[in-house]
Design a protein around this motif. Sequence first.
Motif, PDB file in Angstrom:
ATOM      1  N   THR A 125      34.521  -7.018  66.978  1.00 46.98           N
ATOM      2  CA  THR A 125      34.988  -8.005  67.901  1.00 46.98           C
ATOM      3  C   THR A 125      34.108  -8.689  69.115  1.00 46.98           C
ATOM      4  OG1 THR A 125      35.242  -5.776  69.434  1.00 46.98           O
ATOM      5  CG2 THR A 125      37.483  -6.236  68.390  1.00 46.98           C
ATOM      6  N   ARG A 126      32.802  -8.218  69.003  1.00 46.19           N
ATOM      7  CA  ARG A 126      32.145  -8.488  70.364  1.00 46.19           C
ATOM      8  C   ARG A 126      32.292 -10.078  69.583  1.00 46.19           C
ATOM      9  NH1 ARG A 126      26.495  -6.756  69.891  1.00 46.19           N
ATOM     10  NH2 ARG A 126      26.240  -6.747  67.894  1.00 46.19           N
ATOM     11  N   GLU A 127      31.909 -10.700  68.151  1.00 47.55           N
ATOM     12  CA  GLU A 127      31.767 -11.361  67.730  1.00 47.55           C
ATOM     13  C   GLU A 127      32.730 -13.098  67.714  1.00 47.55           C
ATOM     14  OE1 GLU A 127      28.120 -12.929  66.218  1.00 47.55           O
ATOM     15  OE2 GLU A 127      27.431 -11.323  66.485  1.00 47.55           O
ATOM     16  N   VAL A 128      34.023 -11.943  67.613  1.00 47.80           N
ATOM     17  CA  VAL A 128      34.642 -12.982  68.096  1.00 47.80           C
ATOM     18  C   VAL A 128      35.104 -13.952  69.530  1.00 47.80           C
ATOM     19  CG1 VAL A 128      37.753 -12.507  68.277  1.00 47.80           C
ATOM     20  CG2 VAL A 128      36.616 -11.872  66.677  1.00 47.80           C
ATOM     21  N   ALA A 129      35.080 -12.803  70.207  1.00 43.86           N
ATOM     22  CA  ALA A 129      34.658 -13.545  71.750  1.00 43.86           C
ATOM     23  C   ALA A 129      33.501 -14.158  72.127  1.00 43.86           C
ATOM     24  CB  ALA A 129      34.518 -11.148  72.878  1.00 43.86           C
ATOM     25  N   ARG A 130      32.267 -13.965  71.580  1.00 47.50           N
ATOM     26  CA  ARG A 130      31.342 -14.422  71.557  1.00 47.50           C
ATOM     27  C   ARG A 130      31.196 -16.050  70.883  1.00 47.50           C
ATOM     28  NH1 ARG A 130      28.096 -16.744  68.960  1.00 47.50           N
ATOM     29  NH2 ARG A 130      28.560 -15.233  66.670  1.00 47.50           N
ATOM     30  N   ARG A 131      32.288 -15.834  70.438  1.00 44.58           N
ATOM     31  CA  ARG A 131      32.380 -16.790  69.350  1.00 44.58           C
ATOM     32  C   ARG A 131      33.715 -17.696  70.430  1.00 44.58           C
ATOM     33  NH1 ARG A 131      30.627 -21.883  68.200  1.00 44.58           N
ATOM     34  NH2 ARG A 131      32.038 -22.917  66.147  1.00 44.58           N
ATOM     35  N   ALA A 132      35.120 -16.795  70.796  1.00 43.74           N
ATOM     36  CA  ALA A 132      35.700 -17.720  72.572  1.00 43.74           C
ATOM     37  C   ALA A 132      35.134 -18.066  73.669  1.00 43.74           C
ATOM     38  CB  ALA A 132      36.963 -16.896  72.257  1.00 43.74           C
ATOM     39  N   LEU A 133      33.929 -17.615  74.066  1.00 47.14           N
ATOM     40  CA  LEU A 133      33.254 -17.911  74.667  1.00 47.14           C
ATOM     41  C   LEU A 133      32.325 -19.871  74.384  1.00 47.14           C
ATOM     42  CD1 LEU A 133      32.268 -14.534  76.656  1.00 47.14           C
ATOM     43  CD2 LEU A 133      33.738 -16.062  77.123  1.00 47.14           C
ATOM     44  N   ARG A 193      41.032 -14.381  60.040  1.00 47.61           N
ATOM     45  CA  ARG A 193      41.288 -15.573  60.562  1.00 47.61           C
ATOM     46  C   ARG A 193      41.125 -15.418  61.829  1.00 47.61           C
ATOM     47  NH1 ARG A 193      41.077 -20.538  58.423  1.00 47.61           N
ATOM     48  NH2 ARG A 193      41.026 -19.576  55.924  1.00 47.61           N
ATOM     49  N   VAL A 194      40.594 -16.384  62.892  1.00 49.89           N
ATOM     50  CA  VAL A 194      40.706 -16.304  63.832  1.00 49.89           C
ATOM     51  C   VAL A 194      41.192 -18.202  64.716  1.00 49.89           C
ATOM     52  CG1 VAL A 194      39.358 -16.174  66.573  1.00 49.89           C
ATOM     53  CG2 VAL A 194      39.568 -14.487  64.160  1.00 49.89           C
ATOM     54  N   LEU A 195      42.090 -17.926  65.311  1.00 50.30           N
ATOM     55  CA  LEU A 195      42.266 -19.471  65.469  1.00 50.30           C
ATOM     56  C   LEU A 195      42.603 -19.505  67.010  1.00 50.30           C
ATOM     57  CD1 LEU A 195      46.044 -20.181  64.199  1.00 50.30           C
ATOM     58  CD2 LEU A 195      43.642 -20.106  62.913  1.00 50.30           C
ATOM     59  N   PHE A 196      41.339 -20.747  67.199  1.00 51.08           N
ATOM     60  CA  PHE A 196      41.001 -20.678  69.274  1.00 51.08           C
ATOM     61  C   PHE A 196      42.036 -22.262  69.776  1.00 51.08           C
ATOM     62  CE2 PHE A 196      37.518 -18.665  66.932  1.00 51.08           C
ATOM     63  CZ  PHE A 196      36.864 -17.584  67.259  1.00 51.08           C
ATOM     64  N   LEU A 197      42.328 -21.221  70.805  1.00 50.14           N
ATOM     65  CA  LEU A 197      43.012 -22.239  71.269  1.00 50.14           C
ATOM     66  C   LEU A 197      43.196 -22.952  72.564  1.00 50.14           C
ATOM     67  CD1 LEU A 197      46.438 -20.788  70.647  1.00 50.14           C
ATOM     68  CD2 LEU A 197      44.923 -21.898  69.175  1.00 50.14           C
ATOM     69  N   ASP A 198      43.221 -23.727  73.468  1.00 48.57           N
ATOM     70  CA  ASP A 198      43.147 -24.207  74.543  1.00 48.57           C
ATOM     71  C   ASP A 198      44.327 -24.101  75.889  1.00 48.57           C
ATOM     72  OD1 ASP A 198      44.836 -26.215  73.875  1.00 48.57           O
ATOM     73  OD2 ASP A 198      43.175 -27.957  73.951  1.00 48.57           O
ATOM     74  N   ARG A 199      43.652 -24.332  76.144  1.00 46.89           N
ATOM     75  CA  ARG A 199      45.002 -23.560  77.885  1.00 46.89           C
ATOM     76  C   ARG A 199      45.821 -24.566  77.281  1.00 46.89           C
ATOM     77  NH1 ARG A 199      45.966 -28.027  81.822  1.00 46.89           N
ATOM     78  NH2 ARG A 199      44.056 -29.538  81.338  1.00 46.89           N
ATOM     79  N   ARG A 200      46.095 -25.712  76.273  1.00 48.79           N
ATOM     80  CA  ARG A 200      47.692 -25.736  76.206  1.00 48.79           C
ATOM     81  C   ARG A 200      48.563 -25.360  74.989  1.00 48.79           C
ATOM     82  NH1 ARG A 200      46.797 -31.907  76.296  1.00 48.79           N
ATOM     83  NH2 ARG A 200      45.056 -31.738  74.842  1.00 48.79           N
ATOM     84  N   LEU A 216      32.983 -21.655  72.300  1.00 46.73           N
ATOM     85  CA  LEU A 216      34.410 -22.656  71.907  1.00 46.73           C
ATOM     86  C   LEU A 216      34.912 -23.454  73.416  1.00 46.73           C
ATOM     87  CD1 LEU A 216      35.866 -21.754  68.681  1.00 46.73           C
ATOM     88  CD2 LEU A 216      33.548 -23.893  69.345  1.00 46.73           C
ATOM     89  N   SER A 217      34.861 -21.998  74.521  1.00 40.63           N
ATOM     90  CA  SER A 217      35.995 -22.194  76.302  1.00 40.63           C
ATOM     91  C   SER A 217      37.393 -22.157  75.735  1.00 40.63           C
ATOM     92  CB  SER A 217      35.789 -23.852  76.497  1.00 40.63           C
ATOM     93  OG  SER A 217      34.334 -23.793  76.690  1.00 40.63           O
ATOM     94  N   SER A 218      37.156 -21.054  74.727  1.00 42.53           N
ATOM     95  CA  SER A 218      38.843 -20.827  73.838  1.00 42.53           C
ATOM     96  C   SER A 218      39.675 -19.729  75.535  1.00 42.53           C
ATOM     97  CB  SER A 218      39.609 -19.904  72.824  1.00 42.53           C
ATOM     98  OG  SER A 218      40.181 -19.919  72.507  1.00 42.53           O
ATOM     99  N   THR A 219      41.284 -20.618  75.459  1.00 44.24           N
ATOM    100  CA  THR A 219      41.833 -19.440  76.594  1.00 44.24           C
ATOM    101  C   THR A 219      42.748 -18.597  76.065  1.00 44.24           C
ATOM    102  OG1 THR A 219      43.314 -21.297  76.848  1.00 44.24           O
ATOM    103  CG2 THR A 219      41.164 -21.543  78.216  1.00 44.24           C
ATOM    104  N   ALA A 220      43.006 -18.885  74.928  1.00 38.76           N
ATOM    105  CA  ALA A 220      43.829 -17.638  73.706  1.00 38.76           C
ATOM    106  C   ALA A 220      43.356 -17.607  72.181  1.00 38.76           C
ATOM    107  CB  ALA A 220      45.041 -18.404  74.124  1.00 38.76           C
TER     108      ALA A 220
END
Length: 208
Positions: free
Chosen positions: A175-183, A147-154, A185-189
Motif C-alpha cells: 500500500t505504501r508503493e500505491v500511495a507513493r505513486r499516486a502522489l 492493477r491500479v488506475l490513477f485518476l485526475d480530479r475529473r 502522479l498528482s492523482s486524486t482517485a
Amino acid sequence: MTRRTAELPGLADAPVPAAAEEVPHYHGHRERLRARFAEQGAEGLADYELLELALFRAIPRRDVKPLAKALINRFGSFAEVVSAEPARLAEVEGVSAGVVNDLKLIEAAGRRLARGAIAARPLLSSWSALIEYLRTTMAFAAREEFRVLFLDRRNHLIADEVQGRGTVDHTPVYTREVARRALELSSTAIILAHNHPTYPSVITLDHA
C-alpha cells in the motif's frame, strides 16, 4: 474405336494441363473468408475463422484452418489465444515466431483501443466501459495481477499500472508503493483491480 494417340509424335510425353491438376479443397477459401469479413464484420465469423484471418499474413501459402482450430481448442477462444503467453503459444505445432509476434501485436492493439475508448470519459461514471477495459487488459492473464488506475480530479485516466504480479492464485501488494505513486502522479482517485486466473485467490496487502 481404336485409339491412335501413340502414333502422334510427342503426345505421350506432353505435360498435363494445369486445369487438370487436382485443386486443393481450400482453394479460394481465403478470398471467401476475407469477403465475409468485409460484408459482415467480426460478428459474422466464428472465433476460429477470425483467427484464420490473423494467421494469413504469417502463413501466406498454407491452409491455416487446422492450426486456428487447434489454437482455439487449446486456449478456448480468440481472446484467450491472443492473450496467451508466447511460450505456451509456441508449444502448439505449426506456431512459428512470426505467428506469435502477429498474435501479440493483435493483443497490444486491442489494449490500445480499449484504453482509447475510456481516455476521454470519466471512468467512475462509465462502469461498463471500465469493466470492458479491465477485461481486455487483464482477464486472460495467466498469473495474478494487481492493477491500479490513477485518476485526475475529473475522474479521467492518468495512468494504468500493474503494481504487482504473482502466481496463479496469489499476488503481494504494498500500500505504501500505491500511495507513493499516486502522489507522484498528482492523482486524486484510484481504482484497484485484480484478476482470478484460478480460484481461490488471495491478495496480500502489506503496509510495510
